[in-house]
Design an enzyme around this catalytic site. Sequence first.
Site, mmCIF file in Angstrom:
data_model
loop_
_atom_site.group_PDB
_atom_site.id
_atom_site.type_symbol
_atom_site.label_atom_id
_atom_site.label_comp_id
_atom_site.label_asym_id
_atom_site.label_seq_id
_atom_site.Cartn_x
_atom_site.Cartn_y
_atom_site.Cartn_z
ATOM 1 N N GLU A 97 131.083 27.916 15.883
ATOM 2 C CA GLU A 97 130.622 26.769 15.091
ATOM 3 C C GLU A 97 130.432 27.160 13.625
ATOM 4 O O GLU A 97 130.638 26.353 12.728
ATOM 5 C CB GLU A 97 129.345 26.192 15.720
ATOM 6 C CG GLU A 97 129.697 25.433 17.000
ATOM 7 C CD GLU A 97 128.722 25.595 18.145
ATOM 8 O OE1 GLU A 97 127.555 25.962 17.908
ATOM 9 O OE2 GLU A 97 129.144 25.364 19.301
ATOM 10 N N GLU A 165 134.052 34.145 23.170
ATOM 11 C CA GLU A 165 133.843 32.724 23.436
ATOM 12 C C GLU A 165 135.097 31.952 23.043
ATOM 13 O O GLU A 165 135.280 31.620 21.860
ATOM 14 C CB GLU A 165 132.657 32.201 22.616
ATOM 15 C CG GLU A 165 131.344 32.901 22.900
ATOM 16 C CD GLU A 165 130.139 32.002 22.596
ATOM 17 O OE1 GLU A 165 129.276 31.915 23.472
ATOM 18 O OE2 GLU A 165 130.076 31.382 21.528
ATOM 19 N N GLY A 171 131.076 24.158 25.070
ATOM 20 C CA GLY A 171 130.506 22.804 25.110
ATOM 21 C C GLY A 171 131.438 21.763 25.713
ATOM 22 O O GLY A 171 131.203 20.566 25.590
HETATM 23 O O1 G3P Z 1 127.040 30.576 22.089
HETATM 24 C C1 G3P Z 1 127.138 29.939 23.320
HETATM 25 C C2 G3P Z 1 128.117 28.855 23.325
HETATM 26 O O2 G3P Z 1 128.908 28.670 22.244
HETATM 27 C C3 G3P Z 1 128.586 28.324 24.606
HETATM 28 O O3 G3P Z 1 128.119 27.027 24.641
HETATM 29 O O4 G3P Z 1 127.340 24.994 25.737
HETATM 30 O O5 G3P Z 1 129.603 25.940 26.262
HETATM 31 O O6 G3P Z 1 127.568 27.111 27.053
HETATM 32 P P1 G3P Z 1 128.174 26.217 26.005
#
Ligand code: G3P
Length: 249
Positions: A97, A165, A171
Site C-alpha cells: 500500500e 505479500e 485484502g
Molecule cells: O500486511 C498484511 C496485508 O497486506 C495482508 O492483508 O487483509 O489480505 O490479510 P490481508
Amino acid sequence: AGTGKFFVGGNWKCNGTKESITKLVSDLNDAKLESDVDVVVAPPFVYIDQVKSSLTDKIEISAQNSWVSKGGAFTGEISVEQLKDIGAKWVILGHSERRHVIGEDDLFIGKKAAYALNEGLGVIACIGELLEDREAGKTFDVCFTQLKAYADAVPSWDNIVIAYEPVWAIGTGKVASPQQAQEVHAALRDWLKKNVSDEVASKTRIIYGGSVNGGNCAELAKQEDIDGFLVGGASLKGPEFATIVNSVT
Ligand code: G3P
C-alpha cells in the site's frame, strides 16, 4: 515452517477506534498463544501508546511506517526515535500500500530500512508482485529487484524478517496457494544464498501475507519455507488471529 522461530504479525492498517482497539487488546490478552512464536501487532500510530500500555508483553509492537532519517522538520512523519521512545520494537516497511498507493520506491524504502535497523528497530521488509507481473511471468524478477534494494541498503540481516505479500492476494480473499507461496519463498531464500550468504539464507525468516485467515493458515504453515505470516484483515479479530499464531503446531 522451517527457519527460526515462527513469526506472526498483525497489520491493523488504518483501522480501529479507541473502543474497537480496547476490545481487540482484551481479546488478545485472553487468547492462548503458542509460546514458541514471535507475535507482533502493528496498530495505527495514534493508538500505539494505548496498545503498548494495555497489551500483554508477550506481544511486541510494530509501527506501520517510519521516517527515513532522524526526526525534525518533516511535517506529518513519525521518527524511528519516537517509535523506540514509545516502546515499538519493529516497523513494517515497503508494504504494497505504501509502494502502490503512496508511491514509495525501492531506493527510499531501502534507506528507511537501513535507518531503522541502524537505530535498533527490527524491520518487516515487504515485497511482492502485482497481478500483471505474475501474469507476465515476472514474479521472480519483481521480487528479486525489491529484495535486492533491501540487500544493497541494509547494514546487516540480523533484525530483518522478509514478508512476501503478492499484491493480488492482499485484502482480496484470494490467498496464494500453499504451492504458489512456497515456490516464491524458496526462490527468495535461494536468492539470499547466492547474493548475500548461506548464513543469511538459512536464518532469515520469510513470512507470507495476503488473505491469510483462520481457515487457510494451517496448510500454508506446513510449507518448508513459510516461517510465519503477516496478517491484515484477520488480525482485527482476536480469536482468529490467535488461531493463525497457533497454526505452527
Ligand atoms: O500486511 C498484511 C496485508 O497486506 C495482508 O492483508 O487483509 O489480505 O490479510 P490481508
